[in-house]
Design an enzyme around this catalytic site. Structure first.
Site, PDB file in Angstrom:
ATOM      1  N   SER A 121       0.813  -1.209   0.000  1.00 11.52           N
ATOM      2  CA  SER A 121       0.000   0.000   0.000  1.00 11.52           C
ATOM      3  C   SER A 121       0.849   1.262   0.000  1.00 11.52           C
ATOM      4  CB  SER A 121      -0.917   0.006   1.234  1.00 11.52           C
ATOM      5  OG  SER A 121      -0.165  -0.141   2.415  1.00 11.52           O
ATOM      6  N   HIS A 142      -2.716  -3.053  -5.672  1.00  4.09           N
ATOM      7  CA  HIS A 142      -3.131  -2.764  -4.301  1.00  4.09           C
ATOM      8  C   HIS A 142      -4.640  -2.900  -4.158  1.00  4.09           C
ATOM      9  CE1 HIS A 142      -3.724   0.422  -0.928  1.00  4.09           C
ATOM     10  NE2 HIS A 142      -3.708  -0.807  -0.431  1.00  4.09           N
ATOM     11  N   GLU A 154      -5.836  -0.370  -6.952  1.00  7.08           N
ATOM     12  CA  GLU A 154      -4.880   0.672  -7.315  1.00  7.08           C
ATOM     13  C   GLU A 154      -3.683  -0.008  -7.993  1.00  7.08           C
ATOM     14  OE1 GLU A 154      -3.459   4.544  -4.781  1.00  7.08           O
ATOM     15  OE2 GLU A 154      -3.220   2.594  -3.816  1.00  7.08           O
ATOM     16  N   ASN A 192      -3.383   5.963   0.061  1.00  2.00           N
ATOM     17  CA  ASN A 192      -2.741   6.152   1.362  1.00  2.00           C
ATOM     18  C   ASN A 192      -1.968   7.452   1.467  1.00  2.00           C
ATOM     19  OD1 ASN A 192      -3.657   3.952   2.882  1.00  2.00           O
ATOM     20  ND2 ASN A 192      -2.270   2.584   1.812  1.00  2.00           N
TER      21      ASN A 192
END
Length: 297
Positions: A121, A142, A154, A192
């Site tokens: 991540s 991800h 992602e 993130n």
């Protein structure tokens, strides 16, 4: 396992790895689920079977598909069993050194055409790829937690990731029914890079006594229409994971605004890792069973 069927290896039989394995099996791939801890497999299989059955009971999945999916799943503690996999997705601890070591091993074990994907991540795909002799076939994939429910994947291209690898990974994610977003290979990627500083700031708000944990979470849920408050969400993700990502952001982007909150560090040092340990920001041993935050990340 059937001939001419895609074989997917998933490394890590925790919550993320189990969810990814479930997605792959339900969508017709043969799956090897690997973990170094053999005790993880009964928990993983039970979790997958229960999750699949919930989809069946809600009318989202035919029983025949559910039965077929479970028959496609195999588990192993021997990494060499993944030698025939077409795609390998690692979902292990969020540590660059550990992941690099794994990718170096996979590079020697897997067939030359295999794609090596990381569910990281936050960690650089370019640096993970550098541990292999096939950087063109290394990519970030991800998934959000829990993978069978969350709609997003992602995709992160490293400096040398080829168009063929990107297109194959995108096609696989779409086969899983996911919506794709694409990020450049910068620390934290998209989700993130935005989410973790918000969680970190929520810890600062608690740390400096601005408000109680309940009011911080209620404020964000009712004031910004978030389904979970940031501190609840941190407990669901795992405080150790949040801390690890903040460290990656701080190191990779070189800005003090990404420095982890001392309270987050203290909680992790104390073993207060969140729901998986029964205590984090909140103490889940005190929460009635019928009152559970919805798992939405």
């Amino acid at each position: 396992m059937a001939e001419n069927t895609m074989i997917i290896g998933v490394i890590g039989a925790g919550q993320m790895g189990s969810g990814i394995a479930q997605l792959a099996a339900v969508n017709g791939a043969d799956v090897w689920l690997h973990d170094t801890d053999g005790d993880a497999f009964p928990r993983a299989y039970k979790s997958i079977a229960n999750s699949i059955q919930r989809f069946v009971s809600r009318g989202h999945l035919p029983q025949a598909t559910a039965t077929d999916a479970l028959s496609r799943l195999r588990v192993t503690s021997n990494l060499e069993d993944l030698c025939s996999a077409d795609v390998i997705i690692e979902a292990i601890v969020e540590s660059e050194d550990v992941k690099k070591n794994l990718f170096a091993k996979l590079d020697k074990i897997t067939k030359s055409s295999a794609i090596l994907a990381s569910n990281t991540s936050s960690i650089s795909i370019t640096r993970l790829a550098a541990a292999t002799s096939r950087p063109k076939q290394v990519i970030g994939m991800h998934f959000m937690n829990p993978p069978p429910i969350m709609k997003l994947v992602e995709i992160v291209r490293g400096a040398d990731t080829s168009d063929d690898t990107f297109n194959a990974t995108k096609t696989l994610a779409e086969r899983f029914g996911k919506t794709i977003i694409c990020s450049q290979d910068y620390s934290g990627f998209i989700v993130n890079r935005i989410l973790m500083p918000m969680i970190n700031e929520a810890f600062h708000t608690l740390y400096t006594g601005v408000a109680t944990k309940e009011d911080i979470d209620t404020g964000m849920k009712l004031g910004t229409n978030h389904p979970m408050g940031p501190l609840e969400l941190a407990d669901f993700i795992g405080l150790d994971v949040c801390l690890s990502i903040m460290k990656v952001l701080h190191t990779g982007l070189g800005d003090t605004k990404y420095a982890p909150c001392p309270l987050l560090v203290q909680y992790v040092d104390a073993g207060r890792l969140g729901r998986k340990r029964g205590v984090g920001v909140y103490n889940y041993s005190e929460v009635p069973k019928e009152r559970k935050p919805l798992p939405l990340l």
